[in-house]
Design an enzyme around this catalytic site. Structure first.
Site, PDB file in Angstrom:
ATOM      1  N   PRO A  50       0.967  -1.120  -0.046  1.00 40.05           N
ATOM      2  CG  PRO A  50      -0.168  -1.023   2.126  1.00 40.05           C
ATOM      3  CD  PRO A  50       0.670  -1.852   1.260  1.00 40.05           C
TER       4      PRO A  50
ATOM      5  CG  ASP B 222       0.089   0.766 -11.854  1.00 42.61           C
ATOM      6  OD1 ASP B 222       0.234   1.026 -13.375  1.00 42.61           O
ATOM      7  OD2 ASP B 222      -0.710  -0.077 -11.527  1.00 42.61           O
TER       8      ASP B 222
ATOM      9  CE  LYS C 198      -6.708   5.306 -15.756  1.00 42.31           C
ATOM     10  NZ  LYS C 198      -7.904   4.414 -16.102  1.00 42.31           N
TER      11      LYS C 198
ATOM     12  N   GLY D  96       0.446  -1.189  -7.232  1.00 41.64           N
ATOM     13  CA  GLY D  96       0.238  -0.999  -5.907  1.00 41.64           C
ATOM     14  C   GLY D  96      -0.631  -1.813  -4.986  1.00 41.64           C
ATOM     15  N   GLY D  97      -0.384  -2.367  -3.938  1.00 45.20           N
ATOM     16  CA  GLY D  97      -1.099  -3.632  -3.271  1.00 45.20           C
ATOM     17  C   GLY D  97      -0.967  -4.818  -3.725  1.00 45.20           C
ATOM     18  CG  ASP D  98      -2.102  -9.303  -4.479  1.00 44.71           C
ATOM     19  OD1 ASP D  98      -1.307 -10.103  -4.135  1.00 44.71           O
ATOM     20  OD2 ASP D  98      -2.994  -9.799  -5.342  1.00 44.71           O
TER      21      ASP D  98
ATOM     22  CG  MET E  63     -10.411   2.044  -7.267  1.00 49.58           C
ATOM     23  SD  MET E  63     -10.167   1.190  -8.925  1.00 49.58           S
ATOM     24  CE  MET E  63     -10.498  -0.355  -8.417  1.00 49.58           C
TER      25      MET E  63
ATOM     26  N   GLY F 166      -3.230   5.044   3.154  1.00 49.04           N
ATOM     27  CA  GLY F 166      -2.719   4.132   4.165  1.00 49.04           C
ATOM     28  C   GLY F 166      -1.287   3.890   4.143  1.00 49.04           C
TER      29      GLY F 166
HETATM   30  N1  SAH Z   1      -4.090  -3.655  -6.324  1.00 42.37           N
HETATM   31  C1  SAH Z   1      -4.293  -2.651  -5.320  1.00 42.37           C
HETATM   32  C2  SAH Z   1      -5.399  -2.104  -5.404  1.00 42.37           C
HETATM   33  C3  SAH Z   1      -5.651  -1.258  -6.909  1.00 42.37           C
HETATM   34  S1  SAH Z   1      -7.245  -0.368  -6.954  1.00 42.37           S
HETATM   35  C4  SAH Z   1      -4.338  -3.117  -3.886  1.00 42.37           C
HETATM   36  O1  SAH Z   1      -4.382  -4.635  -3.518  1.00 42.37           O
HETATM   37  O2  SAH Z   1      -4.421  -2.598  -2.691  1.00 42.37           O
HETATM   38  C5  SAH Z   1      -6.825   1.388  -6.122  1.00 42.37           C
HETATM   39  C6  SAH Z   1      -7.567   1.632  -4.997  1.00 42.37           C
HETATM   40  O3  SAH Z   1      -7.030   0.625  -3.894  1.00 42.37           O
HETATM   41  C7  SAH Z   1      -7.629   2.934  -4.465  1.00 42.37           C
HETATM   42  O4  SAH Z   1      -8.879   3.628  -5.199  1.00 42.37           O
HETATM   43  C8  SAH Z   1      -8.047   2.700  -3.037  1.00 42.37           C
HETATM   44  O5  SAH Z   1      -9.266   2.274  -2.869  1.00 42.37           O
HETATM   45  C9  SAH Z   1      -7.119   1.604  -2.623  1.00 42.37           C
HETATM   46  N2  SAH Z   1      -5.623   1.777  -2.158  1.00 42.37           N
HETATM   47  C10 SAH Z   1      -4.668   1.559  -2.703  1.00 42.37           C
HETATM   48  N3  SAH Z   1      -3.467   1.983  -1.946  1.00 42.37           N
HETATM   49  C11 SAH Z   1      -4.174   2.456  -0.845  1.00 42.37           C
HETATM   50  C12 SAH Z   1      -3.689   3.179   0.419  1.00 42.37           C
HETATM   51  N4  SAH Z   1      -2.421   3.396   0.416  1.00 42.37           N
HETATM   52  N5  SAH Z   1      -4.476   3.691   1.115  1.00 42.37           N
HETATM   53  C13 SAH Z   1      -5.858   3.329   1.012  1.00 42.37           C
HETATM   54  N6  SAH Z   1      -6.462   3.076  -0.120  1.00 42.37           N
HETATM   55  C14 SAH Z   1      -5.445   2.569  -0.972  1.00 42.37           C
END
Ligand code: SAH
Length: 469
Positions: free
Chosen positions: A228, A251, A273, A304-306, A386, A415
């Site tokens: 995150p 990204d 984007k 970002g994230g997974d 989102m 976060g």
């Molecule tokens: N693959 C990512 C999600 C991508 S969609 C994952 O697994 O986290 C993008 C959305 O992820 C954002 O609109 C938000 O809702 C959430 N997101 C990603 N990073 C975040 C963060 N640091 N804090 C809060 N929400 C986050």
């Protein structure tokens, strides 16, 4: 640098160890487990007898003659650990005779010192601080321990077994360096580090056979979850791929702190984007991944994230497969997990929250088109990705699906980043919280467990203070 790290050949001679202090016993154990042959000048018969039974592949013989008479020319190195004035006298003599000498905890008297060691079989890392701080060296060792895959030494041994075979078999157009880099960084290394020995060895044997023909480039793509935002939440495997990458396509959600962990000369390509600008589009991203891999590069697609949670990683993987490009997925900590951990919000809680749903409010048909019925159960914690700009719809649809308007909610913004923000309230206030949240990324969490989080507790105590006033 006063002390240059070198590696001593333990088969070249015996090491003399002098003294009975705890530091001497420590060194005895170290030398023994490394496989050294040690002559121990010890004047304490009991301790000596006990130690001879201690384990380790090395050999120890006890010598009760006077240590002050040691002939440095008979030993590969001398280690002294009296811990008193006797150290100075012996050390001076041995240095004068041109011998290798270490006095434990006295770098001023030593011409070599023992580094902290990370031991992975054939791979050994030595860490030194010029003798200034063994504690710091140990801390660094712990960090490197965590960084180096456990099976690294076995991978080195596997490569060692095929070294000569490859050198003999290879076509003149095949570069030695590139071949071994590809073994380490590609599917063979990945299989070996995962402990899939048969697969790794079969693939290596085949690669050696294939190397008889001229070179044809083939790269690999890693779809990597960056977590995150906090770089400490990268997985160790994600870090390995970042440090081996030739090119990284990243990204908008990937932070600068994470990019700073990449190999310094990796090419960084932004393909996300940004607000108000069109991105290059998914088709173009897929094309560029395939192009880079086909040029023989080690490619990282960093998300970002997974990668498999609302990250379009699934589509990219399918495109890569179709194009015949080898692709691997490295999972990441998804936003819901990172954000919840940061604010002490348990996503499940015994009977109170027995289900967890990840929903995106951003489908091609908008939040209206999402099926919210899966989130209607009061024991379900709902994490909405989102959802910031659709907070009004999220509220209406959840209430219409039967959720209590008083259900606790949290809006967790940016976060795990330094400017993270958490807002809490009730489901019917969700749109107001979303406006107060400002710009994202933000996650909406709806469920009873929100009342257990730190921001909720803090807001309660604020209200108590206000009531009292
Ligand atoms: N693959 C990512 C999600 C991508 S969609 C994952 O697994 O986290 C993008 C959305 O992820 C954002 O609109 C938000 O809702 C959430 N997101 C990603 N990073 C975040 C963060 N640091 N804090 C809060 N929400 C986050």
């Amino acid at each position: 640098m006063r002390f240059l790290p070198l590696f001593l050949d333990l088969s070249s001679g015996t090491i003399a160890l002098v003294g009975n202090s705890p530091a001497a016993i420590n060194k005895l154990q170290l030398l023994r487990s490394a496989g050294a042959s040690v002559r121990w000048f010890s004047d304490d018969e009991d301790a000596s007898a006990e130690l001879l039974t201690a384990g380790g592949p090395g050999r120890v013989e006890i010598d009760t003659s006077r240590a002050s008479d040691i002939d440095a020319s008979q030993f590969a190195a001398v280690v002294i650990a009296y811990g008193d004035k006797r150290d100075d006298a012996i050390a001076g003599r041995i240095r004068a005779a041109g011998g290798l000498i270490n006095v434990v905890d006295r770098p001023d008297l030593s011409n070599f010192i023992f580094p902290a060691i990370v031991d992975r079989g054939d791979v050994v890392v030595a860490i030194g601080t010029n003798g200034a701080s063994p504690v710091l060296a140990r801390r660094i060792r712990e960090q490197i321990e965590a960084l180096l895959p456990a099976r690294l030494g076995d991978l080195a041994a596997l490569m060692g077994r095929y070294r000569e075979r490859f050198a003999k078999a290879r076509h003149a157009s095949r570069s030695l360096r590139r071949f071994w880099e590809r073994v380490v960084d590609g599917p063979i290394g990945a299989a070996a580090l995962a402990g899939r020995w048969r697969e790794a060895e079969t693939a290596l044997a085949r690669a050696v056979e294939d190397s008889r023909s001229p070179e044809a480039p083939s790269g690999v793509v890693f779809l990597v979850g960056a977590g995150p935002g906090d770089p400490d939440l990268l997985t160790l495997r994600a870090l390995h791929t970042l440090q081996n990458a030739d090119v990284i396509f990243y990204d908008d959600l990937v932070t600068q702190e994470i990019l700073a962990r990449a190999r310094r000369d990796a090419e960084l390509v932004f393909v996300g984007k940004r607000k108000g600008e069109p991105g290059i589009g998914q088709d173009a991203i897929n094309r560029r991944l395939i192009e880079a891999a086909s040029a023989g590069k080690q490619v990282v697609r960093l998300k970002g994230g997974d990668p498999f949670i609302f990250g379009r990683g699934g589509e990219e993987l399918e495109q890569l497969r179709q194009a015949g490009v080898s692709a691997f997925v490295v999972p990441g900590i998804t936003a819901a997990l990172g954000c919840a951990a940061e604010v002490g919000l348990p996503l499940t809680f015994r009977q109170e929250a027995t289900q967890l749903t990840f929903i995106t409010a951003n489908t091609s048909d908008g939040a209206e088109a999402v099926d919210w019925s899966a989130a209607s159960n009061p024991h379900t914690t709902v994490a909405v990705y989102m959802g910031l700009s659709a907070a009004g719809t999220v509220r209406d649809r959840l209430i219409a699906a039967g959720r209590d308007p008083k259900t606790p909610v949290a809006v967790l913004v940016r976060g795990t980043r330094p400017d993270a923000k958490a807002l809490v309230g009730r489901l019917d206030e969700l749109p107001t919280l979303a406006v107060a949240a400002g710009s994202g990324p933000a996650l909406l969490v709806i469920g009873e467990v929100v009342a257990r989080s730190e921001p909720w507790r803090a807001s309660l105590s604020r209200q108590e203070v206000e009531v009292a006033a």
